[in-house]
Write a protein that holds these residues in place. Structure first.
Motif, PDB file in Angstrom:
ATOM      1  N   ASP A  20       1.405  -5.348   8.907  1.00 30.22           N
ATOM      2  CA  ASP A  20       1.697  -3.987   8.485  1.00 30.22           C
ATOM      3  C   ASP A  20       0.395  -3.213   8.645  1.00 30.22           C
ATOM      4  O   ASP A  20      -0.600  -3.493   7.968  1.00 30.22           O
ATOM      5  CB  ASP A  20       2.163  -3.979   7.026  1.00 30.22           C
ATOM      6  CG  ASP A  20       2.526  -2.596   6.526  1.00 30.22           C
ATOM      7  OD1 ASP A  20       1.825  -1.624   6.892  1.00 30.22           O
ATOM      8  OD2 ASP A  20       3.495  -2.488   5.766  1.00 30.22           O
ATOM      9  N   THR A  31      -0.688  -1.324   5.146  1.00 30.23           N
ATOM     10  CA  THR A  31      -1.138  -2.138   4.013  1.00 30.23           C
ATOM     11  C   THR A  31      -2.045  -3.284   4.433  1.00 30.23           C
ATOM     12  O   THR A  31      -2.691  -3.895   3.593  1.00 30.23           O
ATOM     13  CB  THR A  31       0.066  -2.740   3.267  1.00 30.23           C
ATOM     14  OG1 THR A  31       0.730  -3.673   4.136  1.00 30.23           O
ATOM     15  CG2 THR A  31       1.017  -1.661   2.798  1.00 30.23           C
ATOM     16  N   LYS A  34      -1.100  -6.102   5.268  1.00 32.42           N
ATOM     17  CA  LYS A  34      -0.478  -7.371   4.881  1.00 32.42           C
ATOM     18  C   LYS A  34       0.024  -8.080   6.126  1.00 32.42           C
ATOM     19  O   LYS A  34       0.470  -7.447   7.088  1.00 32.42           O
ATOM     20  CB  LYS A  34       0.682  -7.138   3.914  1.00 32.42           C
ATOM     21  CG  LYS A  34       0.234  -6.702   2.548  1.00 32.42           C
ATOM     22  CD  LYS A  34       1.408  -6.593   1.602  1.00 32.42           C
ATOM     23  CE  LYS A  34       0.946  -6.148   0.237  1.00 32.42           C
ATOM     24  NZ  LYS A  34       2.067  -6.009  -0.688  1.00 32.42           N
ATOM     25  N   PHE A  83       2.522 -11.235   7.752  1.00 32.96           N
ATOM     26  CA  PHE A  83       3.749 -11.985   7.521  1.00 32.96           C
ATOM     27  C   PHE A  83       3.970 -12.925   8.694  1.00 32.96           C
ATOM     28  O   PHE A  83       3.567 -12.623   9.817  1.00 32.96           O
ATOM     29  CB  PHE A  83       4.952 -11.028   7.408  1.00 32.96           C
ATOM     30  CG  PHE A  83       4.780  -9.982   6.346  1.00 32.96           C
ATOM     31  CD1 PHE A  83       5.224 -10.208   5.056  1.00 32.96           C
ATOM     32  CD2 PHE A  83       4.167  -8.771   6.635  1.00 32.96           C
ATOM     33  CE1 PHE A  83       5.058  -9.242   4.074  1.00 32.96           C
ATOM     34  CE2 PHE A  83       4.004  -7.802   5.667  1.00 32.96           C
ATOM     35  CZ  PHE A  83       4.446  -8.035   4.379  1.00 32.96           C
ATOM     36  N   ASP A 110      15.134  -8.150   2.580  1.00 35.14           N
ATOM     37  CA  ASP A 110      13.735  -8.397   2.231  1.00 35.14           C
ATOM     38  C   ASP A 110      12.798  -7.756   3.256  1.00 35.14           C
ATOM     39  O   ASP A 110      11.809  -7.115   2.887  1.00 35.14           O
ATOM     40  CB  ASP A 110      13.486  -9.905   2.136  1.00 35.14           C
ATOM     41  CG  ASP A 110      12.093 -10.231   1.646  1.00 35.14           C
ATOM     42  OD1 ASP A 110      11.649  -9.641   0.641  1.00 35.14           O
ATOM     43  OD2 ASP A 110      11.441 -11.089   2.272  1.00 35.14           O
ATOM     44  N   LEU A 111      13.112  -7.900   4.544  1.00 36.80           N
ATOM     45  CA  LEU A 111      12.284  -7.290   5.593  1.00 36.80           C
ATOM     46  C   LEU A 111      12.301  -5.768   5.498  1.00 36.80           C
ATOM     47  O   LEU A 111      11.281  -5.114   5.714  1.00 36.80           O
ATOM     48  CB  LEU A 111      12.754  -7.746   6.977  1.00 36.80           C
ATOM     49  CG  LEU A 111      12.568  -9.226   7.308  1.00 36.80           C
ATOM     50  CD1 LEU A 111      13.163  -9.537   8.671  1.00 36.80           C
ATOM     51  CD2 LEU A 111      11.108  -9.631   7.250  1.00 36.80           C
ATOM     52  N   SER A 170      12.850  -4.057   2.667  1.00 34.51           N
ATOM     53  CA  SER A 170      12.117  -3.682   1.445  1.00 34.51           C
ATOM     54  C   SER A 170      10.604  -3.775   1.649  1.00 34.51           C
ATOM     55  O   SER A 170       9.848  -3.030   1.029  1.00 34.51           O
ATOM     56  CB  SER A 170      12.550  -4.538   0.254  1.00 34.51           C
ATOM     57  OG  SER A 170      12.029  -5.844   0.359  1.00 34.51           O
ATOM     58  N   LYS A 171      10.167  -4.671   2.532  1.00 26.75           N
ATOM     59  CA  LYS A 171       8.737  -4.797   2.840  1.00 26.75           C
ATOM     60  C   LYS A 171       8.303  -3.811   3.928  1.00 26.75           C
ATOM     61  O   LYS A 171       7.160  -3.823   4.355  1.00 26.75           O
ATOM     62  CB  LYS A 171       8.424  -6.222   3.269  1.00 26.75           C
ATOM     63  CG  LYS A 171       8.531  -7.205   2.130  1.00 26.75           C
ATOM     64  CD  LYS A 171       8.281  -8.624   2.584  1.00 26.75           C
ATOM     65  CE  LYS A 171       8.390  -9.548   1.382  1.00 26.75           C
ATOM     66  NZ  LYS A 171       8.409 -10.950   1.770  1.00 26.75           N
ATOM     67  N   LYS A 172       9.256  -2.997   4.376  1.00 27.38           N
ATOM     68  CA  LYS A 172       9.025  -1.969   5.394  1.00 27.38           C
ATOM     69  C   LYS A 172       8.596  -2.548   6.741  1.00 27.38           C
ATOM     70  O   LYS A 172       7.857  -1.926   7.494  1.00 27.38           O
ATOM     71  CB  LYS A 172       8.034  -0.923   4.893  1.00 27.38           C
ATOM     72  CG  LYS A 172       8.549  -0.237   3.648  1.00 27.38           C
ATOM     73  CD  LYS A 172       7.703   0.883   3.202  1.00 27.38           C
ATOM     74  CE  LYS A 172       8.373   1.440   1.959  1.00 27.38           C
ATOM     75  NZ  LYS A 172       7.861   2.598   1.435  1.00 27.38           N
TER      76      LYS A 172
END
Length: 92
Positions: free
Chosen positions: A22, A25, A27, A29, A76-77, A79-81
């Motif tokens: 991302d 952020t 982050k 994954f 989930d994907l 919601s994590k954008k």
């Protein structure tokens, strides 16, 4: 439902895994196995129903089972954008 990669992510396939960053952020994954296959299919088939049909055929599993298994994963994907539905997206 159409799904797309979010605008603010970068991803790459390395050693049979998808690595996603991302860009906002910072982050990271990782996706493996069917998650990896699902992610790759978005590139050429952004219709969720088409992806389910391809995975169902590929893994020899009924569409309703694949749909059920993927529902929480996709939510989930989103919601994590990492994924998005609709116009806030690009098709790369």
């Amino acid at each position: 439902m159409k799904i797309y990669y979010s605008k603010n992510i970068s991803w790459q396939l390395i050693d049979n895994q998808i690595f996603i960053i991302d860009e906002v952020t910072k982050k990271e994954f990782t996706l493996k196995e069917i998650g990896k296959e699902f992610w790759i299919l978005i590139k050429s088939h952004n219709l969720y129903k088409e992806i389910v049909e391809i995975l169902s055929e590929q893994y020899d599993v009924a569409n309703d089972i694949i749909t059920s298994d993927l529902k929480e994963f996709v939510e989930d994907l989103i919601s994590k954008k990492l994924l998005t539905k609709g116009e806030d997206c690009y098709e790369s």
